[in-house]
Design a protein around this motif. Structure first.
Motif, mmCIF file in Angstrom:
data_model
loop_
_atom_site.group_PDB
_atom_site.id
_atom_site.type_symbol
_atom_site.label_atom_id
_atom_site.label_comp_id
_atom_site.label_asym_id
_atom_site.label_seq_id
_atom_site.Cartn_x
_atom_site.Cartn_y
_atom_site.Cartn_z
ATOM 1 N N CYS A 35 -4.090 5.001 4.552
ATOM 2 C CA CYS A 35 -5.347 5.566 4.067
ATOM 3 C C CYS A 35 -6.149 4.574 3.239
ATOM 4 O O CYS A 35 -7.372 4.485 3.346
ATOM 5 C CB CYS A 35 -5.047 6.829 3.247
ATOM 6 N N VAL A 36 -5.461 3.787 2.418
ATOM 7 C CA VAL A 36 -6.142 2.882 1.505
ATOM 8 C C VAL A 36 -6.503 1.541 2.154
ATOM 9 O O VAL A 36 -7.349 0.812 1.662
ATOM 10 C CB VAL A 36 -5.275 2.634 0.245
ATOM 11 N N TYR B 149 -2.648 6.166 -1.564
ATOM 12 C CA TYR B 149 -4.056 5.866 -1.804
ATOM 13 C C TYR B 149 -4.250 5.290 -3.212
ATOM 14 O O TYR B 149 -3.561 5.670 -4.166
ATOM 15 C CB TYR B 149 -4.949 7.103 -1.643
ATOM 16 N N PRO C 152 -8.205 0.467 4.921
ATOM 17 C CA PRO C 152 -9.594 0.137 5.265
ATOM 18 C C PRO C 152 -10.461 -0.155 4.037
ATOM 19 O O PRO C 152 -11.296 -1.059 4.056
ATOM 20 C CB PRO C 152 -10.082 1.383 6.003
ATOM 21 N N GLU C 153 -10.254 0.617 2.971
ATOM 22 C CA GLU C 153 -11.042 0.394 1.753
ATOM 23 C C GLU C 153 -10.761 -0.975 1.157
ATOM 24 O O GLU C 153 -11.679 -1.685 0.729
ATOM 25 C CB GLU C 153 -10.744 1.489 0.724
ATOM 26 N N ILE C 154 -9.473 -1.356 1.137
ATOM 27 C CA ILE C 154 -9.119 -2.676 0.611
ATOM 28 C C ILE C 154 -9.744 -3.772 1.473
ATOM 29 O O ILE C 154 -10.328 -4.740 0.957
ATOM 30 C CB ILE C 154 -7.587 -2.854 0.570
ATOM 31 N N CYS C 155 -9.644 -3.633 2.784
ATOM 32 C CA CYS C 155 -10.184 -4.640 3.696
ATOM 33 C C CYS C 155 -11.692 -4.797 3.502
ATOM 34 O O CYS C 155 -12.216 -5.920 3.474
ATOM 35 C CB CYS C 155 -9.879 -4.269 5.146
ATOM 36 N N ASN C 156 -12.390 -3.690 3.375
ATOM 37 C CA ASN C 156 -13.831 -3.738 3.177
ATOM 38 C C ASN C 156 -14.174 -4.411 1.852
ATOM 39 O O ASN C 156 -15.051 -5.292 1.787
ATOM 40 C CB ASN C 156 -14.412 -2.324 3.221
ATOM 41 N N ALA C 157 -13.479 -4.012 0.798
ATOM 42 C CA ALA C 157 -13.757 -4.587 -0.519
ATOM 43 C C ALA C 157 -13.430 -6.069 -0.547
ATOM 44 O O ALA C 157 -14.191 -6.881 -1.108
ATOM 45 C CB ALA C 157 -12.953 -3.845 -1.583
ATOM 46 N N THR D 48 -7.718 3.283 -5.592
ATOM 47 C CA THR D 48 -9.103 2.805 -5.528
ATOM 48 C C THR D 48 -9.102 1.278 -5.454
ATOM 49 O O THR D 48 -8.309 0.608 -6.125
ATOM 50 C CB THR D 48 -9.911 3.257 -6.752
ATOM 51 N N SER D 49 -9.984 0.735 -4.662
ATOM 52 C CA SER D 49 -10.051 -0.720 -4.506
ATOM 53 C C SER D 49 -10.460 -1.413 -5.795
ATOM 54 O O SER D 49 -10.127 -2.584 -6.012
ATOM 55 C CB SER D 49 -11.007 -1.083 -3.373
ATOM 56 N N CYS E 175 0.863 -1.187 0.000
ATOM 57 C CA CYS E 175 0.000 0.000 0.000
ATOM 58 C C CYS E 175 0.898 1.235 0.000
ATOM 59 O O CYS E 175 1.221 1.797 1.051
ATOM 60 C CB CYS E 175 -0.919 -0.020 1.221
#
Length: 492
Positions: A123-124, A78, A126-131, A80-81, A75
């Motif tokens: 920063c990125v 930032y 949490p988005e990766i984990c959620n996706a 996009t997932s 990572c």
């Protein structure tokens, strides 16, 4: 075998035209990570920087083509997932997110937006984990410092973090994942010889070969005693002399046991016999290209095969020391645990619970079978046994203990629904006394009292054998379990 490691870094394509030198900076970090992983013994396949869905798909195909065992997703800033998920929908290898910041803190007074973006690694995440979670993709996260040995010219802050504890800890964990991936690749490419049968009546040790292949990817080669006998018939006098020299190098030949009349000084005849059988065992392993071996045989008394098995222990101990773990009593599951330990370079000696010393607060662990000589406290002793207790025949056995210090036991058991499970337990090998009865024994102190420890261990429905390794290896074995996708528990 070396782990085949995939690595790529992520970023937002829009940033490259907005901030001069940013793309090259991410490439620099990416190359540093890849080179450091190579020095850890991995075969590294570095795709570079992924910043779009198209590159993500190409990256996934690349990793598939390279047959990687594990993917490290760096990572870098930032992203996009949507430009990340395709990699992992295409290539299903275990994924580790690297949240590694280049500096301990930014230079607050002089930092620009581009400089900040080079340090916003988290920063990125949490988005990766959620996706990943919503897309059914498994992942692990390692956070810490990047560990650069020097600051790149473009940076406005100090990025020399090589000796920072946060970098050392992160890279230790990365190294464990790489080592675990190598162990899993080795296991999945290992041919386990199964010579003879499982000791009759030991229900805990019976396993379905197809189940083991299905869950672990290994191969079981079923061998007959006539396979060993055919190798034995080719042993030359030179083979015996060479093996005798090896035995004298590895073992200490002592006098009779001071306590056990059945344990005597090995005779010249028995040493020669053990050397001849050991030479045959070595030939058997080479003939069938074995990476581990499980054995047990009881035949009609006085037959040539029954006589041959009397010489098993010395040769199988030598093979275990040479990277071909050998487990007695037909215990294939423990042989697998031993192979995992050995591949990781931490030993893996065949053990069971022997007895408890309540005054010393230790449990004596060992067996009458093969011993991993490489983790011994001093030179193992050879004793000629008047009988093998609970088995047919007599012959030379090994008396030894695992060296003092941290140890980790690794048991492989099977649950009621047919699933494999690793049981992991750390302790300390002490300088306590052992019996002089021709068996391997090691006194081990666990974090809890012996009774509490045993009840905790027994509650996991283990087999009665396990592998003992040297060092504190629970975190390492846990990663192996995750890569194998098998159940595990770490006892505290």
């Amino acid at each position: 075998m070396k782990a085949r490691v995939g690595i790529y870094s992520v970023g937002l394509e829009t940033y490259w035209s907005q901030f001069a030198g940013f793309f090259e900076r991410v490439q620099f970090y990416n190359k540093f990570i890849a080179e450091k992983m190579s020095k850890m013994g991995a075969e590294v396949y570095n795709f570079g920087v992924v910043d779009s869905e198209a590159k993500a798909r190409a990256c996934g195909e690349y990793f598939n083509a390279q047959n990687v065992d594990i993917i490290f997703l760096h990572c870098a800033t930032y992203a996009t997932s949507a430009a990340i998920v395709p990699v992992h929908k295409i290539c299903k290898a275990k994924t580790i997110l690297l949240n590694l910041q280049p500096c301990r803190h930014v230079a607050y007074e002089t930092t620009t937006t581009g400089e900040w973006l080079a340090h916003c690694n988290a920063c990125v995440v949490p988005e990766i984990c959620n996706a990943f979670n919503r897309c059914g993709l498994q992942y692990e996260v390692i956070s810490g410092l990047l560990g650069l040995p020097e600051t790149p010219k473009i940076s406005l802050t100090d990025e020399n973090t090589e000796n920072s504890p946060e970098a050392i800890r992160a890279w230790k964990e990365i190294g464990q994942w790489i080592a675990a991936a190598g162990a899993v690749r080795t296991l999945q490419n290992t041919r386990f010889g199964f010579l003879g049968n499982t000791y009759s009546g030991m229900l805990d040790m019976y396993s379905d070969f197809t189940m083991l292949t299905g869950q672990l990817g290994l191969h079981v080669e079923v061998l007959e005693m006539c396979d060993l006998k055919s190798c034995y018939d080719t042993v030359t006098d030179g083979d015996v002399r060479g093996m005798t020299d090896k035995i004298r190098d590895f073992f200490r030949i002592t006098g009779d046991s001071p306590s056990e009349p059945l344990a005597r000084k090995p005779s010249a005849e028995q040493l020669e016999w053990s050397a001849k059988v050991a030479a045959a065992q070595e030939k058997l392993v080479k003939k069938f290209n074995l990476g581990a071996l499980v054995y047990y045989y009881h035949g009609a008394e006085g037959t040539e095969y029954e006589t041959l098995q009397k010489g098993f222990i010395v040769g199988f101990s030598l093979l275990t020391a040479a990277g071909v773990p050998c487990a007695g009593e037909g215990d294939l599951k423990t042989a697998i645990a031993m192979k995992i330990c050995d591949t990781l370079g931490v030993g893996g000696s065949f053990c069971e619970i022997v007895t408890t010393d309540y005054d010393d607060g230790t449990i004596l662990l060992g067996h009458d079978g093969p011993f991993h000589i490489q983790i011994a406290e001093g030179k193992p002793i050879l004793r000629e046994m008047g009988l093998y207790h609970g088995k047919r025949g007599a012959g030379i056995s090994v008396e030894a203990k695992v060296r003092r210090g941290d140890v980790t036991n690794l048991g492989l058991t099977q649950t009621g629904d047919g699933k494999l499970k690793l049981i992991i337990s750390e302790g300390v090998s002490t300088d306590g006394k052992i019996m002089t009865i021709g068996n391997t024994q090691t006194p081990v102190r666990f974090p809890t009292d012996p009774d509490t420890y045993m009840e905790t261990w027994f509650a996991e429905a283990p087999t009665h054998h396990f592998a003992m390794s040297v060092g504190k290896n629970a975190a390492l074995f846990e990663k192996v379990a995750k890569l194998l996708d098998v159940q595990y528990i770490v006892l505290s």
